[in-house]
Motif scaffolding. Structure first.
Motif: not given
Ligand SMILES: [Mg+2]
Ligand SMILES: Nc1ncnc2c1ncn2[C@@H]1O[C@H](COP(=O)(O)OP(=O)(O)O)[C@@H](O)[C@H]1O
Lengths: 588, 468
Positions: A245, A267-268, A271, A335, B353
């Motif tokens: 990412t 994905e998240r 993000e 992604d 993260r």
């Molecule tokens: Mg990722």
């Protein structure tokens, strides 16, 4: 998404069964891939199988509480996107519903269902400036005018591919909405700023050409060792936490594309939020405008409905194709493509299709290659040239690259950036393994780098590759006997390789300066390490002991070039190189 | 509500029933056995004339004559602030002999996805007092940061330490900010483990601001698929309706996944990797993504799920899929545990993260990022050398290599090791970090800004080590 425009009356069907995102309906008059509205709440879905009187639908929204017997209505049109000004600086879900409009309509931070919204604002007006006059003949693809879509991008209004073309009989200018006619043709056809296009169908072009220009990324290891071409394809596979990412986001920020389509596929949520918060603030290194002014975001996070995850990559690439048609260089990041493949698998298994490898449907490879085929450097139907570069992250289970999605992707793409958990654990970022990665564009891009950066670009790169290769071999010996047991020249090679890794290959995406490295700087850092190499070997030849050579205090400053601002780099490196030479020469 | 006595098949946790009216997908069902026992379940597949039901409390004792009632709605959790201090079973029924719960609202337990444009990026540093976390894998408010552990390892001690010590330094000083609540969701853990948590909650008074959901090892396995959803629905209510900063501890996610696998197998689905359902990623995401912050709202949900990795294998689908969804992971390590390091956190495969935005000048300290990177690089290098030293011995290594070996050892003994009752503030943690980095020559510290080296590097430590 596009608000379907078909007006013919069709027979409604009724729901026969519900199983998660898959619903079957009886008596529905619909074609394959038609968009349908399911149940009392009108949840959006798409026809994916027709067998006798039973139509199978994948539903883009949650289906809790939906029961057999509820109605199903077909729009008679395939899943399409609205194309027109306003897509940049937007964030969509997987079926092109603007998420900010949904937030407003739903009046909640949580995504409710059964709410629809057009992909582009139908009320907003744009300053249209015509580029044709009455009497001009136009064909599909031709540009009839433009509107300033964002500070960075002039949006070309084109005759849609399906048009008959003809002679221009009327031309408008000034503030217009996307649905008003901007140009009229003798056939009676009205050209508007807005077009529709079915997402699963490629937009037409004349020809695909061999890419010769790099998509420079501002990432040293990519530009320096594994460059991507404008119109090229790349895959970034890696286990979780290895940097997929961050790399994709760095490319979205710093690649020298005109337009960026960034797809967060399964994905998240945070993000995407990060991108939404950062991109309006960060400058585009090309234009100095906010990055958002060249960016279209598509977000189907992991907890959003799985069927829309399947469609989000198509929504994204169709938008990319539309800007390509205007003659722009578009970069698309997905992604992660693995989540798209998993969505295919999930739907396929609900359909009880015969599973292929690891449960993925047998058409996995075909779908992947059809998607990547939509990348390329094209001659457009209006005579302009444009490109789509596609960079797909791959998330292999357990980090094992032998799994079907990675393998099938590698068969297609020409650039492979292999992420490595071992490097990530020691915080060597980007954790791109320089032994496993490759770019098949390298040779065809060398002339560009030689013309635009330095004559000996490829020579110097080869030197770096040779040193890294030798380092790889020596490291195996070191594992057994220790470094001190090696001859001095080999010890020196290890030391040079260490600088290559620390000062050149490593790049901190979180550092304000280091995160973006123009190719000239990439070249200078490598040159400085080469200077150390040459001077150090001369010193060694002159009989200076290795400890004294590696102990000079100028050398560790190589690690500081990356964080030195662009406008100070020249001077910093010049000084450093002479200092290295001076210190080493003073030893003999 | 119509009662059916038309069960056609019972298989594992599933019951198939013929119906003559449409039944909603995911709808809740009550099954009553001949001897009057009531079970609850949920519709997994709904066709025009029959449905498949997953029974939460197990199908034992259900036969063809049992009666089935469809409740006409999906599963709901009654929510109210009064849940704080209460202990519920894995289906959300009180088991603490407390008063009846008068709900303020009943919420669908599936939950809706937070619109990405409505989220606020988490960046408030939570000080856990644990150096391996605060220094190198910083937790922020609204993050989902799981603990990856193995069977028999002290992950519970670590989780409890975090729950006890977690604080946001600025708010402590300012004394303002929202209140803190803990939601504890147990899935298939042993009674002994459960007591460990309960005793600690009671001892520290944390129970008053906690809601506990207990599905123990001997409780029905299928119920585990709803326990975390009940817990998270409660968390969302407390965070986004009542403004609490909620910490959700879910343990053990491995048992949750086993329950998913059991249901998948009973449905004769095509299994994915190692027999787990192909949709497990999506399913887990629907739990883990229920964390975060929302623009314009005071509250937050921070998740610390705990999972035990089968055979300590991080590539096993449970940790693997979790790591792909969560915002990092904290690894509890068997070797460090046998060395007696408390907490035995292996920082190398650990990650936060969201660390970057939560640390630095004005948040923690300007040198924090650099110190962390440098500690990582140095410890990784020292770790590598351990294999070599076993072969060639210390004497054969260079002076530089020996320094890194010493560093790795000291790092484990002074930085990671601290005990479960020590609460180190971030200054202490960074100071220990600098003591360790100062064992290495300045020129080696290429991850830290030169200004910080000038400011924090401890000169005599290196002298000491080289003098040896
Ligand atoms: Mg990722
Ligand atoms: N180039 C980089 N520079 C600095 N840190 C990085 C870089 N790439 C990755 N990281 C670190 O690694 C973490 C995980 O990276 P991420 O891209 O989210 O991994 P993935 O998408 O592969 O799971 C990030 O949160 C960041 O801390």
């Amino acid at each position: 998404m596009s608000q379907a425009t078909d007006t013919t009356v069709r027979e409604d069907g009724v729901i026969d069964s519900v199983s998660g995102p898959v619903v079957t309906a009886r008596d529905l008059d619909a074609k394959m891939n038609d968009v349908v509205y399911v149940g009392e709440e009108g949840l959006m879905g798409e026809v994916i199988e027709i067998e006798g009187n039973i139509t199978t639908i994948q539903v883009y929204e949650e289906t809790s509480g939906v029961s057999p017997g509820e109605p199903v209505e077909s729009t008679g049109a395939p899943l399409s996107v609205d194309l027109g000004p306003g897509m940049l600086d937007s964030i969509y879900d997987g079926v092109q519903r603007p998420l900010d409009v949904l937030e407003e309509k739903m009046g909640s931070a949580f995504l409710d269902r059964g709410v629809d919204a057009p992909g582009i604002d139908l009320e907003k007006t744009w300053e249209f400036e015509p580029e044709v006059s009455e009497g001009d003949a136009v064909e599909p693809g031709d540009v009839v005018g433009s509107v300033p879509e964002t500070p960075s991008i002039d949006h070309k209004v084109m005759v849609p591919p399906g048009s008959e073309g003809g002679e221009v009989t009327a031309v408008e200018s000034g503030e217009l909405t996307v649905e008003e006619a901007v140009v009229e043709l003798d056939s009676g056809e009205e050209i508007q700023m807005r077009q529709e296009w079915p997402v699963r169908q490629e937009r037409p072009t004349v020809d695909k050409q061999t890419p010769t220009e790099p998509l420079t990324s501002g990432q040293r290891i990519l530009d320096g060792l594994f460059p991507l071409a404008k119109g090229g394809t790349a895959a970034i596979p890696g286990p979780f936490g290895s940097g997929k990412t961050v790399t994709q986001q760095s490319l979205a920020k710093f690649a020298d594309a005109d337009i960026v389509v960034y797809i967060g596929c399964g994905e998240r949520g945070n993000e995407m939020t990060e991108v939404i918060e950062d991109f309006p603030e960060l400058p585009d290194p090309q234009t100095g405008n906010a990055l958002m002014a060249r960016t279209c975001l598509i977000a189907n996070t992991s907890n959003m409905p799985v069927a829309a995850r399947e469609s989000c990559v198509y929504t994204g690439i169709t938008i990319a194709e539309y800007y390509r048609d205007m003659g722009y260089d578009v970069a698309l990041m997905a992604d992660s493509t693995s989540r798209w493949a998993e969505a295919m698998r999930e739907i396929s298994s609900r359909l009880e299709e015969m599973p292929g490898e690891e449960g993925y449907p047998a058409y996995l490879a075909a779908r992947l290659s059809a998607f990547y085929e939509r990348a390329g450097y094209f001659e457009n139907i209006n005579g302009t040239e444009g490109s789509i570069s596609v960079i797909g992250a791959v998330s292999p289970p357990g980090g094992d690259f032998s799994e079907p999605v990675t393998q099938n992707t590698l068969r297609i793409v020409k650039t492979f950036w292999a992420l490595d958990s071992d490097l990530a654990e020691r915080r060597h970022f980007p954790a791109i393994n320089w032994n496993e990665s490759y770019s098949l564009y390298r040779d065809q891009l060398d002339p560009w780098f030689e013309d635009n950066v330095a004559d000996d670009w490829s020579e110097q790169r080869q030197w770096a590759i040779d040193v890294l290769d030798e380092d790889g071999e020596l490291q195996e010996v070191v594992q057994l006997v220790g470094k001190d047991a090696l001859p001095e020249d080999q010890q020196l090679t290890l030391e040079i390789a260490r600088y290559l890794k620390e000062a050149w290959l490593q790049q901190n995406a979180l550092h304000d300066v280091d995160r973006y490295c123009p190719p000239e700087k990439t070249y200078r850092i490598l040159g400085a390490i080469k200077t150390l190499n040459d001077e150090a070997f001369d010193a060694l030849d002159a009989g200076v002991p290795i400890e004294e050579i590696t102990d000079i205090d100028a050398a560790p400053r190589l690690n500081r070039i990356g964080t030195t601002p662009d406008d100070e780099v020249e001077e910093f490196v010049d000084d450093l190189e002479s200092e290295i030479a001076e210190q080493l020469r003073s030893l003999y | 509500m119509k009662e059916y006595q038309t069960i056609t098949e019972i298989s594992g946790p599933l019951v198939f029933v013929e119906t003559d009216e449409p039944i909603g997908y995911d709808e809740i069902v009550e099954i009553e056995t001949a001897d009057g026992q009531k079970r609850r379940g949920q519709v997994l597949d709904s066709a025009a004339d029959h449905v498949a039901i997953q029974v939460f409390e197990g199908t034992e004792g259900i036969d063809r004559d049992s009666s089935v009632t469809f409740l006409g709605e999906t599963m709901k959790m009654p929510v109210t602030e009064d849940l704080l201090g209460r202990v519920l079973d894995g289906s959300g029924n009180p088991i603490d002999d407390g008063p009846d719960i008068v709900p303020d609202d009943r919420r669908d337990i599936v939950g809706e996805a937070i619109n990405p444009v409505s989220r606020e990026y988490p960046e408030d540093f939570i000080q856990t007092g644990v150096s391996a976390i605060d220094g190198m894998n910083t937790l922020v408010r609204g993050q989902k940061l799981p603990i990856f552990s193995g069977s028999g390892l002290p992950h519970n001690d670590l989780a409890l330490q975090i729950a006890r010590q977690a604080a946001v330094p600025e708010e402590e000083e300012g004394g303002e900010g929202s209140e803190f609540a803990v939601i504890f969701g147990a899935m298939g853990i042993t009674a002994e483990e459960a007591n460990e948590f309960m005793d600690d909650f009671e001892r520290t008074g944390a129970l008053e601001r906690s809601v506990v959901f207990m599905n123990l090892a001997n409780d029905p396995a299928v119920e585990r698929t709803i326990t975390p959803r009940l817990a998270l629905t409660t968390a969302e209510y407390l965070a986004f309706d009542e403004g609490y900063h909620v910490l959700v501890i879910l343990t053990d996610m491995t048992n949750y996944c086993e329950a998913l696998r059991e249901i998948g197998a009973a449905r004769e689905e095509v299994p994915g990797r190692r027999g787990y359902p192909g949709y497990m990623y999506t399913d887990l995401a629907q739990l883990y993504e229920r964390a975060g912050r929302i623009r314009g709202q005071d509250g937050s949900i921070t998740q610390i799920p705990i999972l035990t990795m089968p055979s300590d294998d991080i590539t096993h689908p449970i940790p693997d899929l979790t790591g792909y969804i969560t915002e990092g992971q904290i690894l509890v390590d068997r070797d460090l545990n046998s060395q007696g390091v408390q907490p035995p956190v292996n920082v190398l495969p650990s990650l936060s993260r969201l660390m970057d935005d939560g640390i630095g000048e004005g948040l923690t300290r300007g040198d924090h990022g650099g110190v962390s990177d440098q500690l990582y690089a140095a410890y990784a290098e020292g770790e590598d050398l351990r294999d070599l030293v076993n072969i060639v011995g210390r004497e054969a290594l260079s002076e530089r290599d020996n320094k890194y070996l010493d560093f790795a050892e000291a790092f484990e003994e002074t930085f990671v090791e601290q005990g479960y009752d020590t609460n180190r503030d971030i200054e202490d943690t960074l100071e220990i970090g600098w003591d360790l980095l100062s064992m290495l020559p300045k020129a080696e510290l290429n991850r830290v800004d030169e200004d910080y080296i000038e400011q924090y590097y401890v000169e005599d430590v290196e002298a000491e080590v080289t003098a040896d």
